[in-house]
Design a protein around this motif. Structure first.
Motif, PDB file in Angstrom:
ATOM      1  N   PRO A  48     -14.542  -7.561   6.294  1.00 29.97           N
ATOM      2  CA  PRO A  48     -13.315  -8.360   6.248  1.00 29.97           C
ATOM      3  C   PRO A  48     -12.060  -7.491   6.288  1.00 29.97           C
ATOM      4  O   PRO A  48     -11.019  -7.929   6.760  1.00 29.97           O
ATOM      5  CB  PRO A  48     -13.436  -9.115   4.917  1.00 29.97           C
ATOM      6  N   GLN A  49     -12.177  -6.278   5.787  1.00 28.08           N
ATOM      7  CA  GLN A  49     -10.991  -5.427   5.680  1.00 28.08           C
ATOM      8  C   GLN A  49     -10.980  -4.328   6.729  1.00 28.08           C
ATOM      9  O   GLN A  49     -10.318  -3.317   6.553  1.00 28.08           O
ATOM     10  CB  GLN A  49     -10.969  -4.767   4.287  1.00 28.08           C
ATOM     11  N   LEU A  50     -11.765  -4.517   7.777  1.00 27.36           N
ATOM     12  CA  LEU A  50     -11.950  -3.420   8.735  1.00 27.36           C
ATOM     13  C   LEU A  50     -10.646  -2.803   9.235  1.00 27.36           C
ATOM     14  O   LEU A  50     -10.517  -1.580   9.241  1.00 27.36           O
ATOM     15  CB  LEU A  50     -12.817  -3.868   9.908  1.00 27.36           C
ATOM     16  N   PRO A  51      -9.650  -3.581   9.644  1.00 26.05           N
ATOM     17  CA  PRO A  51      -8.437  -2.935  10.173  1.00 26.05           C
ATOM     18  C   PRO A  51      -7.807  -1.984   9.164  1.00 26.05           C
ATOM     19  O   PRO A  51      -7.323  -0.913   9.536  1.00 26.05           O
ATOM     20  CB  PRO A  51      -7.507  -4.110  10.471  1.00 26.05           C
ATOM     21  N   ILE A  52      -7.852  -2.368   7.881  1.00 22.67           N
ATOM     22  CA  ILE A  52      -7.219  -1.517   6.879  1.00 22.67           C
ATOM     23  C   ILE A  52      -8.167  -0.402   6.429  1.00 22.67           C
ATOM     24  O   ILE A  52      -7.754   0.729   6.195  1.00 22.67           O
ATOM     25  CB  ILE A  52      -6.723  -2.364   5.685  1.00 22.67           C
ATOM     26  N   ASP A  53      -9.464  -0.719   6.359  1.00 22.02           N
ATOM     27  CA  ASP A  53     -10.434   0.302   5.950  1.00 22.02           C
ATOM     28  C   ASP A  53     -10.406   1.486   6.903  1.00 22.02           C
ATOM     29  O   ASP A  53     -10.546   2.632   6.507  1.00 22.02           O
ATOM     30  CB  ASP A  53     -11.846  -0.284   5.932  1.00 22.02           C
ATOM     31  N   ARG A  54     -10.226   1.164   8.170  1.00 22.27           N
ATOM     32  CA  ARG A  54     -10.230   2.222   9.171  1.00 22.27           C
ATOM     33  C   ARG A  54      -8.976   3.083   9.093  1.00 22.27           C
ATOM     34  O   ARG A  54      -8.938   4.178   9.629  1.00 22.27           O
ATOM     35  CB  ARG A  54     -10.344   1.601  10.568  1.00 22.27           C
ATOM     36  N   ILE A 102       0.235 -11.038   7.543  1.00 21.86           N
ATOM     37  CA  ILE A 102      -0.628  -9.977   7.018  1.00 21.86           C
ATOM     38  C   ILE A 102      -2.062 -10.305   7.412  1.00 21.86           C
ATOM     39  O   ILE A 102      -2.543 -11.417   7.224  1.00 21.86           O
ATOM     40  CB  ILE A 102      -0.545  -9.922   5.476  1.00 21.86           C
ATOM     41  N   MET A 103      -2.758  -9.327   7.968  1.00 20.40           N
ATOM     42  CA  MET A 103      -4.138  -9.545   8.371  1.00 20.40           C
ATOM     43  C   MET A 103      -5.095  -8.941   7.354  1.00 20.40           C
ATOM     44  O   MET A 103      -6.154  -9.475   7.063  1.00 20.40           O
ATOM     45  CB  MET A 103      -4.348  -8.900   9.731  1.00 20.40           C
ATOM     46  N   ALA A 104      -4.735  -7.770   6.874  1.00 23.90           N
ATOM     47  CA  ALA A 104      -5.565  -7.118   5.868  1.00 23.90           C
ATOM     48  C   ALA A 104      -4.657  -6.191   5.084  1.00 23.90           C
ATOM     49  O   ALA A 104      -3.653  -5.704   5.603  1.00 23.90           O
ATOM     50  CB  ALA A 104      -6.683  -6.317   6.526  1.00 23.90           C
ATOM     51  N   CYS A 105      -4.999  -5.947   3.827  1.00 18.07           N
ATOM     52  CA  CYS A 105      -4.190  -5.033   3.039  1.00 18.07           C
ATOM     53  C   CYS A 105      -5.090  -4.255   2.079  1.00 18.07           C
ATOM     54  O   CYS A 105      -6.211  -4.676   1.811  1.00 18.07           O
ATOM     55  CB  CYS A 105      -3.111  -5.787   2.263  1.00 18.07           C
ATOM     56  N   ASN A 106      -4.597  -3.123   1.590  1.00 12.12           N
ATOM     57  CA  ASN A 106      -5.428  -2.330   0.696  1.00 12.12           C
ATOM     58  C   ASN A 106      -5.258  -2.787  -0.750  1.00 12.12           C
ATOM     59  O   ASN A 106      -4.432  -3.661  -1.041  1.00 12.12           O
ATOM     60  CB  ASN A 106      -5.146  -0.837   0.871  1.00 12.12           C
ATOM     61  N   GLU A 107      -6.039  -2.194  -1.664  1.00 14.77           N
ATOM     62  CA  GLU A 107      -6.032  -2.648  -3.069  1.00 14.77           C
ATOM     63  C   GLU A 107      -4.647  -2.524  -3.680  1.00 14.77           C
ATOM     64  O   GLU A 107      -4.206  -3.384  -4.444  1.00 14.77           O
ATOM     65  CB  GLU A 107      -7.012  -1.810  -3.913  1.00 14.77           C
ATOM     66  N   MET A 108      -3.985  -1.443  -3.302  1.00 14.26           N
ATOM     67  CA  MET A 108      -2.659  -1.173  -3.843  1.00 14.26           C
ATOM     68  C   MET A 108      -1.713  -2.338  -3.511  1.00 14.26           C
ATOM     69  O   MET A 108      -0.980  -2.827  -4.369  1.00 14.26           O
ATOM     70  CB  MET A 108      -2.164   0.123  -3.201  1.00 14.26           C
ATOM     71  N   ALA A 109      -1.780  -2.797  -2.253  1.00 15.88           N
ATOM     72  CA  ALA A 109      -0.925  -3.900  -1.827  1.00 15.88           C
ATOM     73  C   ALA A 109      -1.370  -5.196  -2.507  1.00 15.88           C
ATOM     74  O   ALA A 109      -0.543  -6.032  -2.884  1.00 15.88           O
ATOM     75  CB  ALA A 109      -0.984  -4.045  -0.319  1.00 15.88           C
ATOM     76  N   ALA A 110      -2.688  -5.341  -2.680  1.00 18.34           N
ATOM     77  CA  ALA A 110      -3.199  -6.558  -3.313  1.00 18.34           C
ATOM     78  C   ALA A 110      -2.705  -6.659  -4.747  1.00 18.34           C
ATOM     79  O   ALA A 110      -2.447  -7.757  -5.256  1.00 18.34           O
ATOM     80  CB  ALA A 110      -4.720  -6.559  -3.271  1.00 18.34           C
ATOM     81  N   GLU A 111      -2.535  -5.495  -5.396  1.00 19.04           N
ATOM     82  CA  GLU A 111      -2.037  -5.511  -6.769  1.00 19.04           C
ATOM     83  C   GLU A 111      -0.618  -6.073  -6.838  1.00 19.04           C
ATOM     84  O   GLU A 111      -0.240  -6.686  -7.833  1.00 19.04           O
ATOM     85  CB  GLU A 111      -2.049  -4.087  -7.346  1.00 19.04           C
ATOM     86  N   TYR A 112       0.150  -5.854  -5.790  1.00 16.43           N
ATOM     87  CA  TYR A 112       1.508  -6.408  -5.751  1.00 16.43           C
ATOM     88  C   TYR A 112       1.484  -7.917  -5.525  1.00 16.43           C
ATOM     89  O   TYR A 112       2.495  -8.571  -5.640  1.00 16.43           O
ATOM     90  CB  TYR A 112       2.318  -5.743  -4.636  1.00 16.43           C
ATOM     91  N   GLY A 113       0.344  -8.428  -5.147  1.00 14.42           N
ATOM     92  CA  GLY A 113       0.243  -9.862  -4.899  1.00 14.42           C
ATOM     93  C   GLY A 113       0.267 -10.227  -3.433  1.00 14.42           C
ATOM     94  O   GLY A 113       0.447 -11.384  -3.064  1.00 14.42           O
TER      95      GLY A 113
END
Lengths: 469, 250
Positions: A9-15, A38-49
């Motif tokens: 699910p997070q491939l664009p950001i994982d890469r 937003i299509m995908a985001c990393n954990e850091m961004a997810a923490e911001y909401g």
């Protein structure tokens, strides 16, 4: 048949990740209608909401320093292909499916990997090592497996009955329908898949079009869902753009691991091993630097490849930071599978000898390892050969010879006591290396024994050519 | 090993005592070993040979006193069993004809050239740790006790016979090696001063070169039957007439 759907699910950001832990909120966006989402985001961004599907402007409002990259479909396709190469290690039938999933037929692989659970463990461990989020759906039909993966259901459905039980509760939103059909279903009060299945097929087709019926049939396996098997190319050459410039070779390990994972799967699928491998590091201005790895024997072991590559890169200095990394298998050879035979122990020893040699060669250079072999020549400096585990020479008898030979004869003025009669060695008059010498054994006051000679050209000078150690 | 006489006699009269009495050296006596090929040296070493899983340090004053010949019988035994041995950073070219004369299976002797002492120690540690080499011989100039400890631990882990040649001036430095021997030459014999021996005691062993001269050819060093002509360097009688006519290329 049993299908596994690996969904990233997070491939664009994982890469985009270059290391294990991200420090900056990063997101990948795509154009959705008139707005950018937003299509995908990393954990850091997810923490911001920040969430997937959020408009870019809203995301900026929450996290002003959000780093944003565009979604590039071609890159995603290349990534999926690399992952398909990696997955070839686990199954011979692999289908990459855009945008972010790979289908694997795993029934035939279960025995080799010791059951479904250990296979799943292996897949998850390797995905984690590559820094990938992965959801695996298992079902007897490929469509159902994909549906499980999209819905985030990791419970494996090994039989058709188990599959039908799990399917019944999946919300219809996860089905790949267009906006119009989705709205129609919602308005008819169809919430979960079981309700959709319960509608008679004729009525379903009339109301929502035949694609809806087809999908229900595909889930059940009544209608085939063609999954063309992915065929690995004849040569292996894969590249990866680094999201951040790598200032030193340490930072290259992570992307290299991904490429070598793909190589490992590729080699496995073709029963190949790699004998030589080029790692090309691209820079901004400087011409690309090339790091060539040579292996003593063909190897397909990805951990060994990574170890040797790391050892080699640790000794490479970069003229400039690296922006892109490419690996290319330049020489492939058939590799012997380590079967379970009676003589497994001896074979295991042989492989680890090669692993140790590869390791040493990677750090010390290719020519620093050799075994010496006597050659048929009377000239002392020509009477040995440097070989590597190859030729076998019959043992020959030599007169007294020193264990140590000096690379070049050394002129000496030391007082030496000669203890043997001279031995004349004369050869090579046809070429440049003409040798006419009288060799003696001599020792000095301290008790060191040398092999000395006088040359015909300089009868007065005494040369040391060897040491009797 | 020189056993204390009264204790041995006591053991003879009371055989049961041998099992019950704990002696410090016993914990090292069960080490596997490779016989050195020199009976007097085997006797002086606590394990009865070159210890497997031990680091042996040979401290040298100079080259050319038979320091490799000391290892040759053991190396010959290792390589002829098709086990691997390695020379890491030898000071000169290991000369294949001489090694072949000594009965070494050259296909099983890996020679590694390195550029620095660090690389030598690294390579030696890799080889020892791998546990597939039976013997690893290395040459270093500078090393530290910590690095030596790494080698000693790697040798224990890989159950390998490890030998390291160091200059003699390192004898006063602390070293965790299990066995340390100063190798020196004195008039026609080689002297081995065992300055440290885990489970053994300090000892001096003399080896007559006649015991190992066959390995590098029958004539080395001066055999009693050989006529020794002592001449100084600039008065050596030159034998200028070639034995066979030779056509010289210009």
């Amino acid at each position: 048949m049993l299908w596994a759907c690996l969904y990233f699910p997070q491939l664009p950001i994982d890469r985009q990740r270059s290391t294990d832990n991200a420090t900056v909120p990063t997101a990948v966006i795509h154009q959705h209608g008139s707005s950018r989402q937003i299509m995908a985001c990393n954990e850091m961004a997810a923490e911001y909401g920040i969430q997937c599907g959020m408009a870019l402007n809203s995301a900026y409002a929450i996290a002003p320093h959000l780093q944003v990259n565009d979604y590039i479909e071609d890159e995603q396709r290349a990534h999926i292909r690399q992952l398909a190469l990696w997955a070839l290690r686990y199954s011979s039938w692999v289908t990459p499916r855009m945008p972010a999933s790979i289908l694997l037929e795993v029934k035939a692989s279960l025995k080799l990997f010791g059951g479904l659970d250990s296979l799943l463990d292996l897949l998850h461990t390797e995905a984690q090592a590559q820094g990938l989020h992965m959801i695996v759906g298992i079902a007897p039909t490929s469509t159902a497996a994909a549906l499980f993966a999209y819905a985030g259901i990791e419970e494996p459905a090994r039989s058709v009955t188990a599959m039908q039980r799990i399917l019944s509760n999946i919300p219809v939103e996860y089905l790949n329908f267009d906006e119009f059909t989705q709205r129609g279903l919602r308005q008819s009060g169809v919430r979960v898949l079981q309700q959709l299945i319960d509608i008679p097929p004729a009525a379903l087709s009339r109301r929502f079009g035949h694609q809806c019926t087809d999908l229900v049939y595909k889930i059940n396996g009544t209608l085939p869902d063609p999954c063309p098997a992915f065929v690995a190319p004849d040569t292996f050459s894969q590249a990866l753009d680094l999201p951040l410039e790598a200032p030193d070779t340490n930072a290259l390990t992570f992307p290299l691991n991904r490429l070598l994972n793909a190589l490992g799967g590729y080699l496995r699928s073709g029963d190949h091993g790699v004998k030589s491998l080029d790692i090309v590091l691209y820079h901004h201005r400087q011409p690309p630097s090339l790091v060539a790895l040579r292996f003593l024997s063909a190897t397909a072991d990805h951990t060994h490849l990574l170890k040797v590559a790391k050892e080699r890169l640790a000794n490479t200095s970069l003229p400039e930071p690296v922006t892109r990394i490419k690996i290319k298998a330049t020489e492939l050879a058939d590799v012997e599978r380590d079967g379970k035979d009676l003589f497994q122990k001896s074979q295991a020893q042989a492989t680890s000898v090669q692993h140790v040699f590869d390791n040493l060669m990677a750090r010390l250079g290719k020519d620093s390892l050799y075994t010496a072999l006597p050659d048929d020549d009377h000239r002392p400096e020509k009477a040995w050969l440097a070989a590597m585990l190859e030729t076998k020479q019959p043992p020959s008898e030599w007169p007294a010879r020193p264990l140590w030979l000096l690379p070049e004869p050394k002129r000496t003025t030391e007082d030496l006591e000669l203890v043997t009669h001279p031995e004349r060695i004369e050869n090579g008059w046809w070429g440049k290396d003409d040798v006419r010498r009288d060799y003696c054994i001599a020792h000095n006051q301290q008790g060191s024994y040398y092999w000395v000679f006088r040359s015909r050209r300089e009868p007065q000078a005494l040369f040391i050519h060897g040491v009797f150690a | 090993m020189a056993h204390s006489k009264p204790l041995e006699e006591l053991f003879k009269s009371h055989p049961a005592l041998r099992q019950t009495l704990w002696r410090g050296r016993d914990q090292y006596n069960d080490h596997a070993c490779i016989p050195t090929g020199y009976p007097q040296l085997d006797k002086a070493l606590p394990s009865g040979g070159w210890g497997i899983g031990c680091l042996t340090e040979l401290l040298l004053e100079q080259h050319g006193i038979g320091e490799i010949s000391l290892l040759l019988p053991a190396l010959q035994q290792v390589t002829s069993n098709n086990q691997w041995a390695a020379f890491v950073n030898p000071p000169y070219l290991p000369y294949a004809p001489a090694l072949a004369n000594a009965g070494i299976n050259l296909e099983r002797l890996l020679i590694i050239n390195t550029n620095s002492d660090d690389d030598t120690l690294w390579a030696a540690e890799q080889l020892l740790r791998a546990g597939i080499f039976e013997s690893v011989v290395g040459w270093v100039n500078r090393t530290t006790a910590q690095k030596q400890r790494r080698l000693q631990l790697a040798a224990e882990l890989g159950k390998t016979w490890a030998t390291l040649y160091r200059p003699a001036n390192a004898q006063n430095q602390h070293s965790p090696a299990a066995l340390r021997i100063i190798v020196s030459a004195s008039s026609h014999q080689m002297t081995l001063d065992i300055i440290k021996s885990r489970g053994g005691k300090q000892h001096t062993v003399h080896i007559n070169p006649n015991q190992f001269d066959r390995s590098q050819g029958a004539e080395w060093p001066a055999m009693p039957a050989m006529s020794t002509n002592t001449v100084s360097t600039n008065k050596i009688p030159t034998n200028n007439t070639p034995t066979t006519p030779v056509i010289r290329a210009l």
